[in-house]
Motif scaffolding. Structure first.
Motif, PDB file in Angstrom:
ATOM      1  N   GLY A 197     -38.486 -37.956 -11.068  1.00 50.95           N
ATOM      2  CA  GLY A 197     -37.493 -39.026 -11.158  1.00 50.95           C
ATOM      3  C   GLY A 197     -36.601 -39.144  -9.944  1.00 50.95           C
ATOM      4  O   GLY A 197     -35.723 -40.006  -9.901  1.00 50.95           O
ATOM      5  N   LEU A 198     -36.831 -38.298  -8.936  1.00 58.33           N
ATOM      6  CA  LEU A 198     -36.161 -38.434  -7.643  1.00 58.33           C
ATOM      7  C   LEU A 198     -37.115 -39.168  -6.711  1.00 58.33           C
ATOM      8  O   LEU A 198     -38.264 -38.758  -6.555  1.00 58.33           O
ATOM      9  N   MET A 199     -36.668 -40.269  -6.107  1.00 61.14           N
ATOM     10  CA  MET A 199     -37.537 -40.988  -5.175  1.00 61.14           C
ATOM     11  C   MET A 199     -37.902 -40.066  -4.024  1.00 61.14           C
ATOM     12  O   MET A 199     -37.022 -39.548  -3.331  1.00 61.14           O
ATOM     13  N   ALA A 200     -39.187 -39.863  -3.818  1.00 62.28           N
ATOM     14  CA  ALA A 200     -39.651 -38.882  -2.839  1.00 62.28           C
ATOM     15  C   ALA A 200     -39.408 -39.370  -1.413  1.00 62.28           C
ATOM     16  O   ALA A 200     -39.715 -40.507  -1.062  1.00 62.28           O
ATOM     17  N   TYR A 201     -38.837 -38.485  -0.606  1.00 64.62           N
ATOM     18  CA  TYR A 201     -38.778 -38.680   0.842  1.00 64.62           C
ATOM     19  C   TYR A 201     -39.859 -37.780   1.443  1.00 64.62           C
ATOM     20  O   TYR A 201     -40.924 -38.239   1.813  1.00 64.62           O
ATOM     21  N   ALA A 202     -39.615 -36.473   1.485  1.00 68.57           N
ATOM     22  CA  ALA A 202     -40.630 -35.502   1.907  1.00 68.57           C
ATOM     23  C   ALA A 202     -40.811 -34.515   0.760  1.00 68.57           C
ATOM     24  O   ALA A 202     -39.955 -33.664   0.529  1.00 68.57           O
ATOM     25  N   SER A 203     -41.903 -34.650   0.049  1.00 70.03           N
ATOM     26  CA  SER A 203     -42.082 -33.945  -1.220  1.00 70.03           C
ATOM     27  C   SER A 203     -42.034 -32.424  -1.087  1.00 70.03           C
ATOM     28  O   SER A 203     -41.648 -31.729  -2.024  1.00 70.03           O
ATOM     29  N   SER A 204     -42.401 -31.892   0.069  1.00 68.29           N
ATOM     30  CA  SER A 204     -42.462 -30.440   0.219  1.00 68.29           C
ATOM     31  C   SER A 204     -41.104 -29.806   0.508  1.00 68.29           C
ATOM     32  O   SER A 204     -40.991 -28.572   0.486  1.00 68.29           O
ATOM     33  N   THR A 205     -40.075 -30.631   0.771  1.00 67.41           N
ATOM     34  CA  THR A 205     -38.734 -30.075   1.001  1.00 67.41           C
ATOM     35  C   THR A 205     -37.653 -30.734   0.148  1.00 67.41           C
ATOM     36  O   THR A 205     -36.519 -30.258   0.123  1.00 67.41           O
ATOM     37  N   ASP A 206     -37.968 -31.824  -0.572  1.00 64.88           N
ATOM     38  CA  ASP A 206     -36.969 -32.490  -1.420  1.00 64.88           C
ATOM     39  C   ASP A 206     -36.404 -31.518  -2.461  1.00 64.88           C
ATOM     40  O   ASP A 206     -37.160 -30.828  -3.139  1.00 64.88           O
ATOM     41  N   CYS A 207     -35.082 -31.489  -2.582  1.00 65.48           N
ATOM     42  CA  CYS A 207     -34.422 -30.664  -3.597  1.00 65.48           C
ATOM     43  C   CYS A 207     -33.286 -31.449  -4.250  1.00 65.48           C
ATOM     44  O   CYS A 207     -32.575 -32.201  -3.569  1.00 65.48           O
ATOM     45  N   VAL A 208     -33.119 -31.263  -5.546  1.00 66.54           N
ATOM     46  CA  VAL A 208     -31.974 -31.809  -6.283  1.00 66.54           C
ATOM     47  C   VAL A 208     -30.807 -30.853  -6.075  1.00 66.54           C
ATOM     48  O   VAL A 208     -30.961 -29.644  -6.284  1.00 66.54           O
ATOM     49  N   GLY A 209     -29.647 -31.372  -5.668  1.00 67.41           N
ATOM     50  CA  GLY A 209     -28.538 -30.470  -5.378  1.00 67.41           C
ATOM     51  C   GLY A 209     -27.190 -30.983  -5.844  1.00 67.41           C
ATOM     52  O   GLY A 209     -26.881 -32.165  -5.694  1.00 67.41           O
ATOM     53  N   PRO A 210     -26.343 -30.110  -6.421  1.00 65.97           N
ATOM     54  CA  PRO A 210     -25.006 -30.516  -6.860  1.00 65.97           C
ATOM     55  C   PRO A 210     -23.966 -30.408  -5.752  1.00 65.97           C
ATOM     56  O   PRO A 210     -24.051 -29.540  -4.875  1.00 65.97           O
TER      57      PRO A 210
END
Length: 466
Positions: A197-210
């Motif tokens: 559900g996060l629009m992918a930019y670079a899938s191998s480094t994308d992280c959800v962060g607070p």
């Protein structure tokens, strides 16, 4: 421990404040703010959820710690029924058909989303100027950039428009704006939080962060969002981080820092002096400090952008106006695709797509893309060796202070180099936390992969040390 979440929770439970009044106050602040942080307000949803919290309290029911707490969402996350634009012209009218896993977990815990936040289009940028909604302005000085790509999320937290916000970090997009706006921002270990559900930019480094104003609030939100998700095969189960456990940093005996980061010609003189002063304070506490060797900043940046551009070119290939997006009709189907993408993507997004397609193309992929993958493996191996010697790696967040609005758009290369101290940890998929101490744009604390708890431990140690 200091915590806005706990403070507001107590105010709600003791009926010092009504949830609907709290939410309306935050919505008013967001609506009238001068920092351009808002893409869309979630006022109807937020007030309906707040009324339910008030009813529970009035009926004497117990509410959870996050129930009624207002938070913001970077506008790259799906929230069913809300506009999810990625700050792009192509998706300016797109409404989410489902909700991202991380956001759903927060909803399930009772937290209330109040705003979709301005950011660089599709996460492409380090200043939050590459957006159809106009540049986000720094929380302290509106002449300066807010950092990117999660600039709106960072400023909303810094100005108390939200209690916490959820950003996305690919190469520093949570940590750098957190540093520019003097708050905490965490990039967890890759896979700790589902990316579904996060629009992918670079899938191998994308992280959800607070992003939040305290270590404790970062811990609370991280625990809620973490966990294995069947919809994201890179996610993994992780143990909850206990409040008491991060108050004891006795296990941290050795801290490392990268010599070439500090000896670089690119680093601001004051940032360097402040960082070295912090190192001396750490030594004075009896902790051993080691200077480590690492890859040159230019190598890190070029490796990261080679791989990130390749991945974003692939990920954005689906956006052609056929299934969703702002379609522009032309003479034939091929022309329709070309015009739709040319007219709707920003200059920076087009730059990254063209660069990505080039490094993946025949004749270049072996020479550039595969070489980038090989260097990435070397970077990971370097980290493995480093964490056999040290418990924590400490570094500046950025080599210099925030530029003026407009300067980054004139010089994309300089914007890429502003990520010099963040992208290496992304390539290594390591947990890294920005803290608002030590230099003008804070410090980064990094630990070995899946050791997010140690990062929070050392953050608490530094809070009382520097």
């Amino acid at each position: 421990m200091e915590s806005q979440i706990k403070q507001i929770h107590q105010q709600l439970v003791s009926k010092q404040v009504r949830c609907t009044d709290l939410i309306q106050q935050k919505l008013d602040l967001l609506k009238n703010n001068a920092h351009n942080t808002v893409n869309s307000l979630l006022d109807t949803l937020a007030l309906n959820l707040a009324a339910k919290v008030d009813d529970k309290i009035a009926n004497g029911e117990t509410i959870g710690l996050l129930e009624g707490i207002p938070f913001g969402i970077k506008d790259v996350y799906m929230l069913q029924g809300s506009y999810t634009t990625a700050s792009s012209n192509l998706l300016k009218n797109y409404k989410s058909a489902y909700t991202a896993t991380a956001i759903q977990k927060l909803l399930d815990a009772g937290a209330i989303p109040i705003v979709k936040e301005n950011c660089d289009s599709f996460g492409h940028g380090s200043s939050s100027e590459n957006t159809i909604f106009g540049a986000v302005k720094n929380a302290t000085d509106t002449n300066l950039v807010a950092g990117g790509s999660s600039g709106g999320s960072a400023v909303n937290v810094a100005k108390d428009f939200t209690v916490f916000s959820i950003g996305g970090d690919t190469g520093g997009s949570v940590r750098q704006p957190a540093g520019y706006n003097n708050i905490y921002g965490l990039k967890p270990s890759y896979g700790r939080i589902s990316r579904y559900g996060l629009m992918a930019y670079a899938s191998s480094t994308d992280c959800v962060g607070p992003l939040a104003k305290s270590i404790e609030d970062i811990r609370i939100v991280l625990n809620i969002m973490s966990g294995k998700d069947a919809k994201d095969q890179t996610s993994y189960a992780s143990a909850e981080i206990n409040e008491d456990s991060i108050l004891n940093s006795d296990s941290i005996k050795t801290v490392g820092y990268f010599k070439n980061f500090i000896e670089s010609d690119a680093i601001d003189v004051q940032v360097k002096a402040d960082f070295l002063a912090t190192i001396e304070k750490i030594k004075a506490k009896g902790i051993t400090v080691k200077a480590l060797d690492f890859f040159e900043s230019e190598t890190l940046v070029s490796t990261y952008y080679t791989l990130a551009m390749a991945e974003t070119a692939s990920n954005l290939s689906r956006l052609d106006g056929t299934n969703y997006g702002n379609r522009i009709e032309a003479e034939n189907l091929k022309e329709t695709y070309a015009v739709t993408r040319s007219e709707n993507f920003s200059e920076e997004t087009k730059r990254r797509i063209v660069g990505g397609n080039q490094v993946l193309s025949q004749g270049f992929s072996d020479e550039i893309y595969l070489k980038g993958l090989a260097i990435r493996n070397q970077i990971s191996e370097n980290f493995n060796n480093d964490f056999n010697e040290v418990d924590i790696i400490l570094s500046p967040v950025t080599p210099s202070t925030p530029p003026k609005i407009g300067d980054s758009l004139k010089d994309p290369h300089a914007m890429y180099l502003s990520d010099a101290y963040t992208v290496g940890f992304s390539l290594g998929q390591l947990p890294t936390l920005t803290i608002p101490q030590g230099t003008a744009t804070g410090l980064q604390i990094t630990a070995a992969k899946k050791n997010d708890e140690l990062v929070l431990k050392f953050a608490n140690f530094l809070k009382d040390t520097i």
